[in-house]
Design an enzyme around this catalytic site. Structure first.
Site, PDB file in Angstrom:
ATOM      1  N   ASP A   1       0.865  -1.174   0.000  1.00  0.00           N
ATOM      2  CA  ASP A   1       0.000   0.000   0.000  1.00  0.00           C
ATOM      3  C   ASP A   1       0.900   1.221   0.000  1.00  0.00           C
ATOM      4  O   ASP A   1       2.111   1.115   0.246  1.00  0.00           O
ATOM      5  CB  ASP A   1      -0.911  -0.012   1.234  1.00  0.00           C
ATOM      6  CG  ASP A   1      -1.947   1.116   1.225  1.00  0.00           C
ATOM      7  OD1 ASP A   1      -2.215   1.666   0.143  1.00  0.00           O
ATOM      8  OD2 ASP A   1      -2.486   1.442   2.298  1.00  0.00           O
ATOM      9  N   SER A   2       0.297   2.370  -0.255  1.00  0.00           N
ATOM     10  CA  SER A   2       1.062   3.606  -0.217  1.00  0.00           C
ATOM     11  C   SER A   2       1.458   3.977   1.204  1.00  0.00           C
ATOM     12  O   SER A   2       2.345   4.812   1.391  1.00  0.00           O
ATOM     13  CB  SER A   2       0.266   4.746  -0.856  1.00  0.00           C
ATOM     14  OG  SER A   2      -0.961   4.917  -0.177  1.00  0.00           O
ATOM     15  N   GLU A  58      -4.460   9.070   9.820  1.00  0.00           N
ATOM     16  CA  GLU A  58      -3.030   9.032  10.086  1.00  0.00           C
ATOM     17  C   GLU A  58      -2.639   9.900  11.278  1.00  0.00           C
ATOM     18  O   GLU A  58      -1.587   9.680  11.883  1.00  0.00           O
ATOM     19  CB  GLU A  58      -2.258   9.414   8.830  1.00  0.00           C
ATOM     20  CG  GLU A  58      -2.495   8.428   7.704  1.00  0.00           C
ATOM     21  CD  GLU A  58      -1.419   8.430   6.644  1.00  0.00           C
ATOM     22  OE1 GLU A  58      -0.568   9.340   6.663  1.00  0.00           O
ATOM     23  OE2 GLU A  58      -1.430   7.509   5.801  1.00  0.00           O
ATOM     24  N   HIS A 107      -7.636   2.931   4.283  1.00  0.00           N
ATOM     25  CA  HIS A 107      -7.619   3.692   5.529  1.00  0.00           C
ATOM     26  C   HIS A 107      -9.015   3.723   6.172  1.00  0.00           C
ATOM     27  O   HIS A 107      -9.138   3.803   7.390  1.00  0.00           O
ATOM     28  CB  HIS A 107      -7.206   5.153   5.278  1.00  0.00           C
ATOM     29  CG  HIS A 107      -5.740   5.366   5.100  1.00  0.00           C
ATOM     30  ND1 HIS A 107      -5.069   4.987   3.971  1.00  0.00           N
ATOM     31  CD2 HIS A 107      -4.819   5.943   5.916  1.00  0.00           C
ATOM     32  CE1 HIS A 107      -3.799   5.335   4.087  1.00  0.00           C
ATOM     33  NE2 HIS A 107      -3.621   5.906   5.261  1.00  0.00           N
ATOM     34  N   CYS A 136      -4.368  -1.146  -1.877  1.00  0.00           N
ATOM     35  CA  CYS A 136      -4.474   0.291  -2.123  1.00  0.00           C
ATOM     36  C   CYS A 136      -5.502   0.456  -3.228  1.00  0.00           C
ATOM     37  O   CYS A 136      -5.327  -0.096  -4.328  1.00  0.00           O
ATOM     38  CB  CYS A 136      -3.124   0.852  -2.556  1.00  0.00           C
ATOM     39  SG  CYS A 136      -3.139   2.560  -3.141  1.00  0.00           S
ATOM     40  N   CYS A 164     -11.169   2.842   0.230  1.00  0.00           N
ATOM     41  CA  CYS A 164      -9.797   3.183   0.597  1.00  0.00           C
ATOM     42  C   CYS A 164      -9.471   2.369   1.834  1.00  0.00           C
ATOM     43  O   CYS A 164     -10.303   2.282   2.754  1.00  0.00           O
ATOM     44  CB  CYS A 164      -9.654   4.676   0.887  1.00  0.00           C
ATOM     45  SG  CYS A 164      -8.032   5.146   1.542  1.00  0.00           S
TER      46      CYS A 164
END
Length: 258
Positions: free
Chosen positions: A7-8, A148, A182, A70, A180
């Protein structure tokens, strides 16, 4: 059998967690490209190049399957990786789409994701190919930095959720795809505000996908996590999601020519 996941940044750890739970004996190698996060505001060619570099590094561990954890990379680089590699490559889009179609009652499905994922229309096209469904999309660029920063259960986050999702809810959606990796960290907050929505968590969808196709992952149970740049937020969320698996800093020059 060993699995590579990239993933990024942080989000793919939600996939790492679910795969680890479902296949505890699997060897799993995770790469978070934290030096170049986010992918969501990069061009298609750049996203493909970054994805190939991440995949090629993970191949060095002898992985037998690759998960693109991702949504942006899944939307733009999946086909290239499938053509370039001689192992199964699975993105997060199709498993999520399959679950959403199974869950929806009124055939109105919402999709939230990064600007790049929404712009690609990868979820929209995939859903509409499968039948007479209405798809309503919304880019939610503030969700990633909120996650984050660890602001998962926060008044500001609640306000942003309402700001982004109210228009989709007004369209009458009954199912929402978290487009996503996240976003599963915001799942409880979203569900609390909109309890009548069925939420599709892409990390769980991938684990279910592997179970449904009967894949067996048996190895030594080795788990390794690599990042391309030091990140306090990554370590904090890593500890919350997957415990004390150590982080290893990987120089970006190991992935690409600088």
């Amino acid at each position: 059998m060993s699995i590579g996941i990239f993933d990024s940044g942080i989000g793919g750890l939600t996939v790492f967690r679910e795969i680890s739970r479902e296949f505890p004996e699997a060897d799993i190698y995770y790469l978070g490209d934290t030096a170049r996060v986010p992918y969501g505001n990069k061009s298609k060619n750049t996203i493909i190049r970054y994805s190939l570099e991440c995949a090629n590094y993970l191949l060095g561990f002898g992985i037998e399957a690759l998960i693109i954890a991702c949504n942006t990379a899944s939307s733009y680089a999946l086909e290239t990786l499938q053509e370039s590699l001689d192992i199964p490559v699975i993105g997060v889009v199709e498993p999520g789409v399959e679950l959403a179609i199974r869950y929806t009652k009124n055939r109105k499905i919402g999709v939230i994701g990064t600007q790049a994922t929404v712009k690609s229309n990868s979820y929209k096209f995939s859903i509409e190919e499968k039948g007479d469904f209405q798809v309503f999309q919304k880019a939610c660029p503030l969700f990633v930095p909120l996650v984050e920063e660890g602001m998962i259960d926060h008044k500001i986050t609640e306000m942003v959720i309402k700001e982004y999702l109210e228009d989709l809810v007004k369209e009458g959606i009954d199912t929402l795809i978290l487009g996503c990796t996240h976003y599963p960290l915001l799942k409880e907050s979203i569900q609390r505000i909109y309890p009548y929505l069925t939420i599709v968590d892409s990390s769980k969808a991938i684990a279910l996908y592997f179970n449904n196709i009967g894949t067996e992952f048996k190895g030594r149970g080795e788990k390794k996590i690599f990042i391309t740049d030091e990140s306090h937020s990554f370590e904090k969320l890593k500890n919350m999601l997957v415990g004390n698996i150590p982080l290893e800093k990987l120089e970006l020059s190991k992935l690409c020519s600088l």
